[in-house]
Design an enzyme around this catalytic site. Structure first.
Site, short mmCIF file in Angstrom:
data_model
loop_
_atom_site.label_atom_id
_atom_site.label_comp_id
_atom_site.label_asym_id
_atom_site.label_seq_id
_atom_site.Cartn_x
_atom_site.Cartn_y
_atom_site.Cartn_z
N ASP A 45 -26.96 20.03 126.29
CA ASP A 45 -25.80 19.15 126.47
C ASP A 45 -24.66 19.50 125.51
OD1 ASP A 45 -26.68 18.24 124.03
OD2 ASP A 45 -26.90 16.15 124.64
N SER A 48 -24.36 19.09 122.48
CA SER A 48 -24.05 18.05 121.50
C SER A 48 -24.03 18.61 120.09
CB SER A 48 -25.05 16.90 121.60
OG SER A 48 -26.37 17.38 121.45
N ASP A 81 -28.25 16.70 129.66
CA ASP A 81 -29.08 16.02 128.68
C ASP A 81 -30.56 16.11 129.11
OD1 ASP A 81 -30.30 14.03 127.09
OD2 ASP A 81 -28.47 12.83 127.07
N TYR A 93 -35.99 11.99 111.75
CA TYR A 93 -36.17 13.30 112.39
C TYR A 93 -37.58 13.84 112.16
CZ TYR A 93 -35.59 18.44 112.88
OH TYR A 93 -35.75 19.76 113.21
N LYS A 120 -40.15 14.56 115.17
CA LYS A 120 -40.64 15.92 115.41
C LYS A 120 -42.16 15.93 115.38
CE LYS A 120 -38.63 19.13 116.21
NZ LYS A 120 -38.06 19.62 117.50
N ILE A 163 -24.25 21.87 95.63
CA ILE A 163 -25.72 21.91 95.57
C ILE A 163 -26.22 20.49 95.37
CG2 ILE A 163 -27.68 22.68 94.18
CD1 ILE A 163 -26.32 25.30 93.81
#
Ligand SMILES: NC(=O)c1ccc[n+]([C@@H]2O[C@H](COP(=O)([O-])OP(=O)(O)OC[C@H]3O[C@@H](n4cnc5c(N)ncnc54)[C@H](O)[C@@H]3O)[C@@H](O)[C@H]2O)c1
Length: 345
Positions: free
Chosen positions: A42, A44, A63, A154, A158, A213
């Protein structure tokens, strides 16, 4: 050509997320091997210009949750599915946890269902090393260790994808493979607010800005060249020994973030140096180093590209595509100040 690559010529292969950093490289290789590639993406978190425009590649913009598109694509009867589309990645999922669950959870479930119902011969799921082992596993990270204390949505979703794969394998016999990637980098990854450290450092280095950093710089990562990940994926999609298995795809080497920053500043001629900013709350891993013993044993995986060479290829790609990259890099206006502000939240 290696024997295992014989499975690809003439096969119809679906790559979700095929416009992305890893997917675009995978699709180029698959087309080169003579596969008929269908990309579902998609856009995105990727760019149309990054989609390889080659004979044998059909790009469908859509999608993974769109059932009309899924029905149309699975009507073409893909034999192999590489499911790489994902809501990427940690900070994005902290900011947008429900979108993360929809794409990475429900999206993966839908892909598995359609694959099972249409008799897909192999389903390769892009799993993630940072999502399985948590932050207290002994190094090098081995596949048998699992953490239930993950530090971002996430990472949770996953892992959920792996769990769904296991269900479809055990219950329906769908031939799944779950390679776990570690810190992929290389040509094809456009920098942006939610992207990985290497493309963002190169981008800031080329723009002559101090590299931020987020921590002490002593943190290490197992940076893996995208070409090596693709080699592992092609093996995962072809070899019988991979079926039902999870294994790390990594370089098996550690690099300190501060060293990375210094190398990139040198290579890009950036005189602005580095700037320390606060660590992000979800960023709980001080070191990442994967064992690649299992991938070696199961599929003969062996990373080939030394870090310096991989980095040079990536910087060369940035130079070659600079106008497009600069136009597409997804940062808020006033890029590095906004990002630094964001990173210190
Ligand atoms: N890059 C890494 O270091 C790394 C590490 C571990 C795991 N992974 C996994 O590997 C896969 C590929 O990673 P990448 O670095 O190429 O990421 P990427 O963001 O470049 O690629 C993902 C692609 O999925 C697409 N996408 C997102 N949501 C979608 C949706 N709802 N429908 C269709 N397409 C959608 C994006 O536009 C993008 O092109 C992902 O599943 C990621 O979780 C990546």
């Amino acid at each position: 050509m290696e024997d295992y690559l014989d499975v690809y010529p003439g096969k119809t292969v679906l790559v979700t997320g095929g416009a992305g950093a890893i997917g675009s490289n995978l699709c180029r290789h698959l087309a080169g091997l003579g596969a008929q590639v269908i990309i579902l993406d998609d856009l995105s978190s990727s760019e149309q210009w990054n989609v390889p425009s080659l004979p044998g590649i059909l790009f469908v913009e859509g999608d993974v949750l769109d059932e009309v598109k899924l029905k149309r694509i699975f009507f073409e009867r893909p034999q192999i599915v590489f499911h790489l589309a994902a809501f990427f990645a940690n900070q994005n999922s902290v900011d947008h946890p429900e979108s993360d669950l929809e794409v990475n959870g429900l999206g993966t479930l839908r892909l598995l269902e359609y694959s099972m119902l249409t008799g897909v011969q192999r389903f390769i799921y892009a799993s993630s090393g940072c999502s399985i082992y948590g932050s207290s596993a002994p190094l090098p990270l081995r596949e048998e260790f699992v953490s239930l204390n993950l530090s971002s949505p996430y990472q949770i979703t996953k892992m959920l994808g792996e769990l769904y794969c296991n269900f479809f394998y055990n219950h329906y016999g769908l031939k799944v493979v779950k390679p776990r990637f570690f810190n992929s980098y290389g040509p094809g990854e456009v920098p942006g607010q939610y992207r990985n450290v290497i493309p963002n450092f190169i981008y800031w280095g080329m723009k002559g800005e101090a590299l931020p950093i987020t921590g002490s710089g002593e943190e290490t990562r197992d940076f893996t060249y995208v070409g090596d990940i693709i080699d592992g994926l092609l093996r995962a999609g072809a070899m019988e020994s991979a079926i039902g298995q999870e294994f790390n795809l990594a370089s098996g080497k550690e690099t300190r973030v501060i060293d990375l920053a210094n190398i990139i500043n040198k290579a890009t001629g950036n005189k602005k140096g580095i700037q320390f900013v606060q660590r992000r709350k979800w960023d709980t891993k001080s070191r990442l180093l994967a064992s690649i013993d299992r991938a070696r044993k199961l599929i003969g995986y062996e990373p080939k590209i030394p870090f310096e060479e991989g980095l040079k290829n990536t910087i060369d790609w940035f130079k070659e595509k600079w106008d497009k990259i600069e136009g597409s890099a997804r940062f808020s206006p006033g890029i590095s100040s906004a990002v630094r502000e964001h990173l210190t939240k």
